[in-house]
Design a protein around this motif. Structure first.
Motif, PDB file in Angstrom:
ATOM      1  N   LYS A   7       0.811  -1.209   0.000  1.00  0.00           N
ATOM      2  CA  LYS A   7       0.000   0.000   0.000  1.00  0.00           C
ATOM      3  C   LYS A   7       0.848   1.263   0.000  1.00  0.00           C
ATOM      4  N   GLY A   9       2.999   3.810  -3.044  1.00  0.00           N
ATOM      5  CA  GLY A   9       3.160   4.016  -4.476  1.00  0.00           C
ATOM      6  C   GLY A   9       4.588   4.293  -4.841  1.00  0.00           C
ATOM      7  N   ARG A 208       4.549   8.019  -7.610  1.00  0.00           N
ATOM      8  CA  ARG A 208       3.388   7.136  -7.661  1.00  0.00           C
ATOM      9  C   ARG A 208       3.073   6.794  -9.114  1.00  0.00           C
ATOM     10  N   THR A 209       2.964   5.502  -9.380  1.00  0.00           N
ATOM     11  CA  THR A 209       2.645   5.009 -10.712  1.00  0.00           C
ATOM     12  C   THR A 209       1.355   4.206 -10.648  1.00  0.00           C
ATOM     13  N   ARG A 210       0.402   4.556 -11.508  1.00  0.00           N
ATOM     14  CA  ARG A 210      -0.875   3.846 -11.568  1.00  0.00           C
ATOM     15  C   ARG A 210      -1.191   3.466 -13.017  1.00  0.00           C
ATOM     16  N   THR A 212      -4.423   1.729 -15.185  1.00  0.00           N
ATOM     17  CA  THR A 212      -5.814   1.276 -15.166  1.00  0.00           C
ATOM     18  C   THR A 212      -6.084   0.483 -16.441  1.00  0.00           C
ATOM     19  N   ASP A 221      -0.954  -0.669  -9.007  1.00  0.00           N
ATOM     20  CA  ASP A 221      -0.039   0.278  -8.364  1.00  0.00           C
ATOM     21  C   ASP A 221       1.347  -0.350  -8.301  1.00  0.00           C
ATOM     22  N   LEU A 250      -5.031  -3.057  -6.934  1.00  0.00           N
ATOM     23  CA  LEU A 250      -5.778  -2.378  -5.877  1.00  0.00           C
ATOM     24  C   LEU A 250      -7.249  -2.771  -5.891  1.00  0.00           C
ATOM     25  N   THR A 406       0.662  11.208  -1.039  1.00  0.00           N
ATOM     26  CA  THR A 406       0.765   9.747  -0.977  1.00  0.00           C
ATOM     27  C   THR A 406       2.081   9.336  -0.335  1.00  0.00           C
ATOM     28  N   THR A 408       5.387   7.002   0.226  1.00  0.00           N
ATOM     29  CA  THR A 408       6.236   6.054  -0.481  1.00  0.00           C
ATOM     30  C   THR A 408       7.277   5.557   0.513  1.00  0.00           C
TER      31      THR A 408
END
Length: 448
Positions: A7, A9, A208-210, A212, A221, A250, A406, A408
């Motif tokens: 949890k 990023g 942070r890398t997301r 979708t 994530d 996630l 966020t 890290t």
């Protein structure tokens, strides 16, 4: 292997992209003598040993420059040198950090496959292989140009992707990026944290890398491992990455935990990556193994992590052929990023391709590259003074700063969010009847 807490990023590509901020391949004999390393036998990560003095003679630095440069850098030992040091163009490659962000898109077909896949564990096999695929390109020891505030990079004509990245902050240096095609969207905010240790530098990917996946709305994530650039002062400069990479679904709680092995004596263990895909109950489902500079493979496993009987190891990704003896160790895709083959119609004037210092270095004019780099940096300082005098804070065009902070593993991060305006801009340009072809000789770089 016990999985870690997922949890958190990580800004994978941009952090690594900026992270190869080496301060020169080697220094000469005079520096070795200064440090007491004369005649030292050093480890070659490819195997075997070489005399440090002979290794140093192949460096980029002239002997008369090396002493003064090392003395300048000594005061920064133990410090974060991300943005407080102006570095000479001689150690640079003709590419900016924003372009290196886009370099992660070379094997984007793996994300397409993850989106098409119905097996939740194979989704993680494809997506983690995509995350690993860029490390072959990021082992380059040349330093990319730091983007000017407001600079951008656009990419089209690759896998149906529309890509935009922007330098959203100068102090601390931060970049944001967004990529999209019919199968996935990709969003990143990243900044770099480093620790200069004299003959090496540790790089921590604060970001942070997301990703979708569009078909089912699955959100992934990524937390990447840190990187070390070794032999900044003597010996052959090389890059090593060790630690855990964690890709978390996630939406479902499934995750992949892969361990990058550190380079041992005479290169033992270098490039090796091993780990598992786990379900939400942290039970291993698929084992993964390979080398980040060659290929990755997978195989279903039992609750003990052992391969299931009757199954076999299958390759999921293999690195593409690269040019031989390329000056900057570029891949074919890296060359495309510098060309207009991947540029859209009517390129933004803020695009990295148009930087005069980058272009001068690409054609081998070192003197002009240094001059243009200094000129751009001075214009950036002047623009900041004028902006502050008028009371106008800087605001990115294509990304908005959110209220989200966020965590890290290496510090908290302010998150920038893609605002959708570039999609509208590009649609309007592409529908226009009067399209001008970008000419690098006539278009002035202007991120202001």
């Amino acid at each position: 292997m016990a999985p870690n807490d997922p949890k958190q990023g990580g800004g994978f590509f941009a952090s690594i992209a900026s992270s190869l901020s080496s301060f020169g391949s080697v220094m000469t004999k005079s520096v070795n003598g200064l440090l007491g390393y004369e005649g030292l036998q050093v480890i070659n990560p490819e195997g075997g040993t070489e005399d440090a003095e002979e290794e140093a003679k192949r460096g980029r630095w002239k002997q008369e420059d090396s002493d003064s440069y090392w003395k300048m850098m000594q005061k920064y030992i133990g410090s974060d040198v991300t943005s407080m040091v102006t570095l000479p163009v001689i150690i640079s490659e003709p590419m900016t950090t924003l372009q290196k962000i886009a370099e992660l898109m070379e094997y984007s077909y793996l994300l397409d496959m993850a989106d098409k896949c119905e097996d939740p564990y194979m989704r993680l096999v494809y997506s983690t292989s995509w995350a690993i695929s860029v490390y072959y390109a990021y082992q380059r020891t040349w330093k990319p140009f730091n983007p000017i505030l407001g600079e951008t990079y656009e990419m089209v004509n690759h896998g149906g992707i529309t890509f935009i990245s922007e330098q959203v902050s100068h102090h601390p240096p931060m970049s944001a990026g967004h990529a999209e095609n019919e199968h996935f969207t990709y969003d990143v905010t990243s900044k770099l944290k480093s620790k200069f240790l004299g003959n090496s530098i540790d790089i921590y990917p604060v970001g942070r890398t997301r990703v979708t996946l569009k078909r089912d709305g699955v959100v992934l994530d990524l937390v990447p491992p840190p990187t070390k650039v070794t032999n900044l002062i003597f010996g052959r400069t090389w890059v090593d990455t060790s630690g855990e990479m964690i890709m978390t679904n996630l939406t479902t709680g499934d995750k992949a935990v892969l361990c990058f092995q550190p380079c041992g004596w005479f290169g033992a263990g270098r490039y090796e990556v091993d780990g598992y895909v786990y379900n939400a109950a942290e039970e291993p489902k698929i084992l993964m193994t390979g080398k980040w500079n060659e290929s990755m493979s997978y195989q279903p496993c039992d609750m003990e992590g052992e391969p299931l009987p009757g199954t076999e190891l299958k390759e999921v990704w293999r690195v593409a052929d690269a040019p031989k003896e390329d000056k900057f160790q570029y891949t074919y895709f890296a060359h495309k990023l510098n060309s207009f083959d991947t540029a859209p119609k009517k390129l933004l004037a803020s695009d990295s391709r148009l930087r005069p210092d980058r272009y001068a270095l690409e054609i081998g004019d070192m003197s002009k590259a240094g001059f243009e780099k200094s000129s751009l940096e001075e214009r950036q300082r002047a623009e900041k003074r004028n902006r502050e005098a008028e009371g106008h804070p800087f605001a990115p065009k294509w990304f908005d700063l959110t209220s989200e902070i966020t965590p890290t593993p290496w510090g908290d991060l302010e998150v920038y969010q893609y605002n959708g305006k570039y999609t509208e801009h590009r649609a309007a340009i592409d529908c226009s009847d009067s399209i001008e072809v970008t000419d690098i000789k006539s278009t002035e770089f202007n991120p202001w």
